[in-house]
Design a protein around this motif. Structure first.
Motif, short mmCIF file in Angstrom:
data_model
loop_
_atom_site.label_atom_id
_atom_site.label_comp_id
_atom_site.label_asym_id
_atom_site.label_seq_id
_atom_site.Cartn_x
_atom_site.Cartn_y
_atom_site.Cartn_z
N UNK A 11 -2.32 0.39 -11.07
CA UNK A 11 -1.89 0.71 -9.72
C UNK A 11 -3.06 0.89 -8.75
N UNK A 12 -4.19 1.42 -9.26
CA UNK A 12 -5.31 1.72 -8.36
C UNK A 12 -5.90 0.44 -7.76
N UNK A 13 -5.96 -0.62 -8.57
CA UNK A 13 -6.48 -1.90 -8.07
C UNK A 13 -5.59 -2.41 -6.93
N UNK A 14 -4.26 -2.38 -7.17
CA UNK A 14 -3.33 -2.84 -6.15
C UNK A 14 -3.38 -1.98 -4.90
N UNK A 15 -3.51 -0.66 -5.09
CA UNK A 15 -3.57 0.27 -3.97
C UNK A 15 -4.78 -0.01 -3.08
N UNK A 16 -5.95 -0.11 -3.69
CA UNK A 16 -7.18 -0.33 -2.92
C UNK A 16 -7.18 -1.71 -2.28
N UNK A 17 -6.81 -2.73 -3.06
CA UNK A 17 -6.85 -4.10 -2.54
C UNK A 17 -5.84 -4.29 -1.40
N UNK B 151 0.83 -1.20 0.00
CA UNK B 151 0.00 0.00 0.00
C UNK B 151 0.87 1.26 0.00
N UNK B 152 1.89 1.25 0.84
CA UNK B 152 2.81 2.41 0.91
C UNK B 152 3.56 2.59 -0.40
N UNK B 153 4.01 1.48 -1.00
CA UNK B 153 4.75 1.56 -2.26
C UNK B 153 3.87 2.03 -3.41
N UNK B 154 2.65 1.52 -3.49
CA UNK B 154 1.73 2.00 -4.53
C UNK B 154 1.45 3.49 -4.35
N UNK B 155 1.24 3.90 -3.11
CA UNK B 155 0.94 5.31 -2.83
C UNK B 155 2.13 6.19 -3.17
N UNK B 156 3.32 5.84 -2.66
CA UNK B 156 4.51 6.66 -2.88
C UNK B 156 4.90 6.71 -4.36
N UNK B 157 4.89 5.56 -5.02
CA UNK B 157 5.30 5.50 -6.43
C UNK B 157 4.38 6.31 -7.32
N UNK B 158 3.08 6.19 -7.09
CA UNK B 158 2.11 6.93 -7.92
C UNK B 158 2.15 8.42 -7.62
N UNK B 159 2.33 8.75 -6.36
CA UNK B 159 2.37 10.17 -5.97
C UNK B 159 3.61 10.86 -6.53
N UNK B 160 4.75 10.23 -6.36
CA UNK B 160 6.00 10.84 -6.84
C UNK B 160 6.07 10.91 -8.37
N UNK B 161 5.41 9.98 -9.04
CA UNK B 161 5.40 9.97 -10.51
C UNK B 161 4.29 10.84 -11.08
N UNK B 162 3.48 11.43 -10.20
CA UNK B 162 2.40 12.32 -10.66
C UNK B 162 1.29 11.59 -11.39
N UNK B 163 0.94 10.40 -10.90
CA UNK B 163 -0.11 9.61 -11.55
C UNK B 163 -1.45 10.32 -11.51
N UNK B 164 -2.24 10.11 -12.56
CA UNK B 164 -3.60 10.61 -12.63
C UNK B 164 -4.56 9.51 -12.21
N UNK B 165 -5.59 9.86 -11.45
CA UNK B 165 -6.59 8.89 -11.05
C UNK B 165 -7.58 8.60 -12.18
N UNK B 166 -7.62 9.48 -13.17
CA UNK B 166 -8.58 9.32 -14.26
C UNK B 166 -8.00 8.57 -15.45
N UNK B 167 -6.77 8.89 -15.80
CA UNK B 167 -6.16 8.23 -16.95
C UNK B 167 -4.65 8.18 -16.76
N UNK B 168 -4.11 6.99 -16.65
CA UNK B 168 -2.67 6.84 -16.45
C UNK B 168 -2.11 5.73 -17.33
N UNK B 169 -1.44 6.09 -18.43
CA UNK B 169 -0.79 5.07 -19.27
C UNK B 169 0.37 4.42 -18.51
#
Length: 266
Positions: free
Chosen positions: A170-176, A82-100
């Motif tokens: 990433x969102x599936x892994x983060x939530x699960x 959970x921490x890794x999904x959160x940190x990796x997506x946050x630092x990479x500037x992931x979008x919750x709507x569309x992320x290639x």
């Protein structure tokens, strides 16, 4: 001649499927080919079929120490993911709507791919849940929902790590991962013994939380199917169909476990 041609086409398709994966993850354990994970799956089915028969005339195995260690270890692993999904997506500037998917070798892209692999491997570890039920002669827990969910997740996330290690995945892994922190905490506390029963009143809400995650994934995936997002529609379609199947199965479980039981008591 036709049979040979058909077999050749199958071989070409299989080879193409192997070669067109994410090159970064190909060398990682249980990723390059589906054969190893299919062998794991077949062993899983054999254990489900043979296990209860072998245990039929035996006493349940006392696994209390094992279950305590296992469940709290899974809490730690889920918290790490959970921490890794959160940190990796946050630092990479992931979008919750569309992320290639970022297929580059940048540190953040590799970090996201690695936590996706850990999430996939955690699904292999979680097959142990079924083995523990069998050894404890809890055959009533071996429901279609339990087996279906555990067996299909390993294939879904093999494909995820093989082809889309990152991006919308990433969102599936983060939530699960978050849900599994709560879930394995519950199981860990339950494994401590009857003295913890009074603190485990929230089991019903755990099921509600699991349903909430599937609804969230369904909405998120549906949006990505109709929007112009550079993420494979084939993957989104599979995720959507799978999440809908889990919603149906978990709603059925919730109804029979809580609503129908409450109505019968009344």
């Amino acid at each position: 001649m036709t049979a040979v041609t058909m077999w050749q086409k199958i071989q070409l398709f299989y080879q193409s499927a192997l070669e067109n994966g994410d090159k970064r993850t190909d060398k990682w354990l249980l990723v390059y080919s589906p054969v190893p994970i299919m062998c794991v799956f077949l062993c899983y089915l054999i254990i489900i079929w043979v296990g209860p028969k072998l245990m039929a005339k035996r006493q349940p195995v006392n696994l209390k120490p094992v279950l305590i260690v296992y469940n709290f270890a899974m809490v730690c692993l889920s918290a790490y993911m959970f921490c890794e999904f959160t940190a990796s997506s946050w630092l990479a500037g992931y979008s919750l709507l569309c992320q290639p998917v970022d297929y580059s070798d940048s540190p953040l892209a590799i970090r996201m791919a690695k936590v996706c692999w850990w999430f996939y491997f955690s699904k292999v570890i979680e097959l142990s849940d079924t083995i523990f039920f069998i050894l404890r002669k809890k055959d009533g827990q071996l429901t279609f929902l339990h087996v279906y969910h555990h067996a299909t997740m390993i294939f879904n996330w093999w494909a995820g790590v093989k082809y889309v290690a990152g991006g919308q995945s990433f969102l599936i892994g983060l939530i699960n991962s978050f849900v599994h922190i709560i879930m394995y905490l519950y199981y860990g506390m339950a494994a401590l013994g009857p003295g913890m029963t009074k603190y485990l009143w929230w089991k019903r809400y755990l099921t509600s939380l699991q349903l909430l995650q599937f609804f969230t994934v369904t909405i998120h995936t549906s949006y990505n199917l109709i929007s112009d997002c550079n993420f494979p529609d084939s993957m989104n379609a599979v995720v959507l169909a799978y999440s809908l199947s889990l919603i149906a199965l978990f709603c059925n479980f919730y109804y029979h476990s809580y609503l129908n039981r409450k109505a019968k008591k009344t």
